[in-house]
Write an enzyme that holds these catalytic residues in place. Structure first.
Site, PDB file in Angstrom:
ATOM      1  N   SER A 103     110.700  10.126  32.575  1.00 34.38           N
ATOM      2  CA  SER A 103     111.949   9.623  32.008  1.00 34.38           C
ATOM      3  C   SER A 103     112.915  10.748  31.710  1.00 34.38           C
ATOM      4  CB  SER A 103     111.641   8.876  30.711  1.00 34.38           C
ATOM      5  OG  SER A 103     112.852   8.599  30.037  1.00 34.38           O
ATOM      6  N   ARG A 177     122.259  12.166  31.792  1.00 35.37           N
ATOM      7  CA  ARG A 177     121.766  11.784  33.130  1.00 35.37           C
ATOM      8  C   ARG A 177     122.740  10.873  33.870  1.00 35.37           C
ATOM      9  NH1 ARG A 177     116.751   7.624  31.653  1.00 35.37           N
ATOM     10  NH2 ARG A 177     117.846   6.488  30.037  1.00 35.37           N
ATOM     11  N   ARG A 205     106.035  -3.435  53.495  1.00 36.84           N
ATOM     12  CA  ARG A 205     106.781  -2.173  53.607  1.00 36.84           C
ATOM     13  C   ARG A 205     106.378  -1.303  54.794  1.00 36.84           C
ATOM     14  NH1 ARG A 205     111.439  -3.174  50.843  1.00 36.84           N
ATOM     15  NH2 ARG A 205     110.913  -4.304  48.943  1.00 36.84           N
TER      16      ARG A 205
HETATM   17  C1  LIG Z   1     112.846  -6.096  53.994  1.00 39.28           C
HETATM   18  C2  LIG Z   1     113.004  -6.503  52.563  1.00 39.28           C
HETATM   19  C3  LIG Z   1     114.275  -6.740  52.047  1.00 39.28           C
HETATM   20  C4  LIG Z   1     114.438  -7.101  50.700  1.00 39.28           C
HETATM   21  N1  LIG Z   1     115.694  -7.313  50.192  1.00 39.28           N
HETATM   22  C5  LIG Z   1     115.834  -7.653  48.898  1.00 39.28           C
HETATM   23  C6  LIG Z   1     117.118  -7.870  48.319  1.00 39.28           C
HETATM   24  O1  LIG Z   1     118.124  -7.774  49.001  1.00 39.28           O
HETATM   25  N2  LIG Z   1     117.220  -8.168  47.015  1.00 39.28           N
HETATM   26  C7  LIG Z   1     116.117  -8.319  46.225  1.00 39.28           C
HETATM   27  O2  LIG Z   1     116.252  -8.611  45.041  1.00 39.28           O
HETATM   28  N3  LIG Z   1     114.895  -8.115  46.730  1.00 39.28           N
HETATM   29  C8  LIG Z   1     114.725  -7.797  48.037  1.00 39.28           C
HETATM   30  N4  LIG Z   1     113.471  -7.593  48.538  1.00 39.28           N
HETATM   31  C9  LIG Z   1     112.333  -7.696  47.629  1.00 39.28           C
HETATM   32  C10 LIG Z   1     111.630  -9.069  47.745  1.00 39.28           C
HETATM   33  O3  LIG Z   1     112.486 -10.134  47.378  1.00 39.28           O
HETATM   34  C11 LIG Z   1     110.386  -9.071  46.824  1.00 39.28           C
HETATM   35  O4  LIG Z   1     110.783  -9.003  45.478  1.00 39.28           O
HETATM   36  C12 LIG Z   1     109.475  -7.902  47.100  1.00 39.28           C
HETATM   37  O5  LIG Z   1     109.274  -7.797  48.488  1.00 39.28           O
HETATM   38  C13 LIG Z   1     108.156  -8.087  46.364  1.00 39.28           C
HETATM   39  O6  LIG Z   1     107.440  -9.113  46.998  1.00 39.28           O
HETATM   40  P1  LIG Z   1     106.819 -10.292  46.204  1.00 39.28           P
HETATM   41  O7  LIG Z   1     107.816 -11.029  45.397  1.00 39.28           O
HETATM   42  O8  LIG Z   1     105.995 -11.078  47.198  1.00 39.28           O
HETATM   43  O9  LIG Z   1     105.812  -9.459  45.230  1.00 39.28           O
HETATM   44  P2  LIG Z   1     105.223  -9.886  43.849  1.00 39.28           P
HETATM   45  O10 LIG Z   1     106.289 -10.200  42.863  1.00 39.28           O
HETATM   46  O11 LIG Z   1     104.259  -8.803  43.502  1.00 39.28           O
HETATM   47  O12 LIG Z   1     104.486 -11.235  44.147  1.00 39.28           O
HETATM   48  C14 LIG Z   1     103.271 -11.270  44.891  1.00 39.28           C
HETATM   49  C15 LIG Z   1     103.014 -12.683  45.358  1.00 39.28           C
HETATM   50  O13 LIG Z   1     102.733 -13.495  44.243  1.00 39.28           O
HETATM   51  C16 LIG Z   1     103.249 -14.810  44.462  1.00 39.28           C
HETATM   52  N5  LIG Z   1     104.251 -15.116  43.428  1.00 39.28           N
HETATM   53  C17 LIG Z   1     105.167 -14.278  42.925  1.00 39.28           C
HETATM   54  N6  LIG Z   1     105.894 -14.862  41.981  1.00 39.28           N
HETATM   55  C18 LIG Z   1     105.426 -16.124  41.899  1.00 39.28           C
HETATM   56  C19 LIG Z   1     105.796 -17.240  41.116  1.00 39.28           C
HETATM   57  N7  LIG Z   1     106.770 -17.178  40.211  1.00 39.28           N
HETATM   58  N8  LIG Z   1     105.116 -18.387  41.302  1.00 39.28           N
HETATM   59  C20 LIG Z   1     104.130 -18.475  42.196  1.00 39.28           C
HETATM   60  N9  LIG Z   1     103.734 -17.440  42.983  1.00 39.28           N
HETATM   61  C21 LIG Z   1     104.369 -16.293  42.824  1.00 39.28           C
HETATM   62  C22 LIG Z   1     103.893 -14.848  45.812  1.00 39.28           C
HETATM   63  O14 LIG Z   1     102.943 -15.289  46.755  1.00 39.28           O
HETATM   64  C23 LIG Z   1     104.198 -13.391  46.039  1.00 39.28           C
HETATM   65  O15 LIG Z   1     104.279 -13.076  47.405  1.00 39.28           O
HETATM   66  C24 LIG Z   1     113.288  -7.243  49.872  1.00 39.28           C
HETATM   67  C25 LIG Z   1     112.020  -7.030  50.410  1.00 39.28           C
HETATM   68  C26 LIG Z   1     111.859  -6.659  51.740  1.00 39.28           C
HETATM   69  C27 LIG Z   1     110.465  -6.400  52.274  1.00 39.28           C
END
Ligand SMILES: Cc1cc2nc3c(=O)[nH]c(=O)nc-3n(C[C@H](O)[C@H](O)[C@H](O)COP(=O)(O)OP(=O)(O)OC[C@H]3O[C@@H](n4cnc5c(N)ncnc54)[C@H](O)[C@@H]3O)c2cc1C
Length: 239
Positions: A103, A177, A205
């Site tokens: 931080s 910062r 990723r």
């Molecule tokens: C190419 C790319 C572009 C992106 N662009 C953007 C962007 O423009 N703006 C932005 O904000 N983000 C962006 N993201 C981030 C994306 O929206 C996700 O937040 C990020 O990839 C994390 O994935 P996740 O939500 O599956 O992970 P986690 O939050 O760790 O979730 C893991 C898994 O748990 C389950 N899960 C999560 N939440 C819930 C829930 N509430 N209820 C039930 N099941 C759940 C789902 O199966 C999920 O896949 C991008 C990601 C990628 C790979």
């Protein structure tokens, strides 16, 4: 110290610690039948394949890895979105995943910035859904790119100067910062996550749609984690 892989110009990923192996996944599943394996057999490998294929994910959450990462803030910001089971998710007190970051409220160590090499700058994409297009030197000549890089480096230098000056004048670090250009500034953090979370991060990723810089870190994570869980990682990433 653990294994370390260099990323970008100053960054790295270091595997600090690992708990478990492919056998951990197997035995977490076999406990349902009060059974345990002492070494990985062909039958166990078939079980891991079945668990991964059918989405029986809980056994993969008994294996844990801890990494230290040093990356530009833009990479950290994307990484931080992996919030399920993460300590920074609201109300996730039962989580085994955690994130702790250096931080600049407290430390004033010399800031380090990501400066892509001359041939690493990318152009705007043709399709706006992609983050970037080809090499910038395909559309700009050597002098034009050189000028942009020079301005970027000057911008960093001036920012550091303002940051240091404001500290000298007595401003607190947590506000000084604000003078630092944040996206390219390196930050260091510890990321502890279950094997399932790590593989979920990798599945997204390592893909070409992910920003190139975070892809580089994902490749390092894969290289560090795979030897510890060769079967489970292979199966979770098999799609
Ligand atoms: C190419 C790319 C572009 C992106 N662009 C953007 C962007 O423009 N703006 C932005 O904000 N983000 C962006 N993201 C981030 C994306 O929206 C996700 O937040 C990020 O990839 C994390 O994935 P996740 O939500 O599956 O992970 P986690 O939050 O760790 O979730 C893991 C898994 O748990 C389950 N899960 C999560 N939440 C819930 C829930 N509430 N209820 C039930 N099941 C759940 C789902 O199966 C999920 O896949 C991008 C990601 C990628 C790979």
């Amino acid at each position: 110290m653990g294994d370390l892989i260099q990323c970008l110009d100053h960054g790295y990923v270091r595997l600090v610690d690992v708990m478990g192996s492919d056998l951990t996944v197997v035995n977490a599943a076999r406990v349902s039948y009060a059974k345990e394996s002492s070494e990985l057999t062909e039958r166990d490998i078939r079980l891991i394949k079945f668990l991964a294929r059918e989405g029986h994910t809980s056994p993969f959450r008994h294996a844990i890895a801890q990494f230290e990462i040093y990356a530009p803030l833009m990479v950290a910001r994307q990484w931080w979105k992996y919030i399920i089971g993460s300590a920074h998710a609201e109300g996730s007190g039962d989580s085994l995943d955690a994130w702790n970051e250096s931080s600049r409220r407290y430390i004033t160590e010399e800031p380090v910035f990501y400066v892509p090499r001359d041939d690493e700058w990318r152009s705007a994409p043709e399709n706006s859904k992609q983050g970037s297009g080809g090499r910038l030197d395909e559309i700009l000549d050597y002098h034009e790119i050189g000028e942009l890089i020079h301005v970027y480096e000057q911008h960093i230098e001036q920012s550091i100067h303002l940051y240091e000056r404001s500290l000298e004048l007595g401003m607190c670090a947590e506000q000084a910062r604000l003078f630092l250009p944040a996206y390219g500034m390196y930050v260091r953090w510890y990321w502890t996550a279950s094997l399932q979370s790590v593989c979920h991060f990798l599945a997204q990723r390592l893909e070409h749609a992910a920003q190139k810089e975070i892809q580089e870190y994902a490749k390092a994570i894969l290289e560090l984690i795979k030897p510890h869980f060769p079967v489970a990682v292979g199966e979770l990433l098999s799609d």
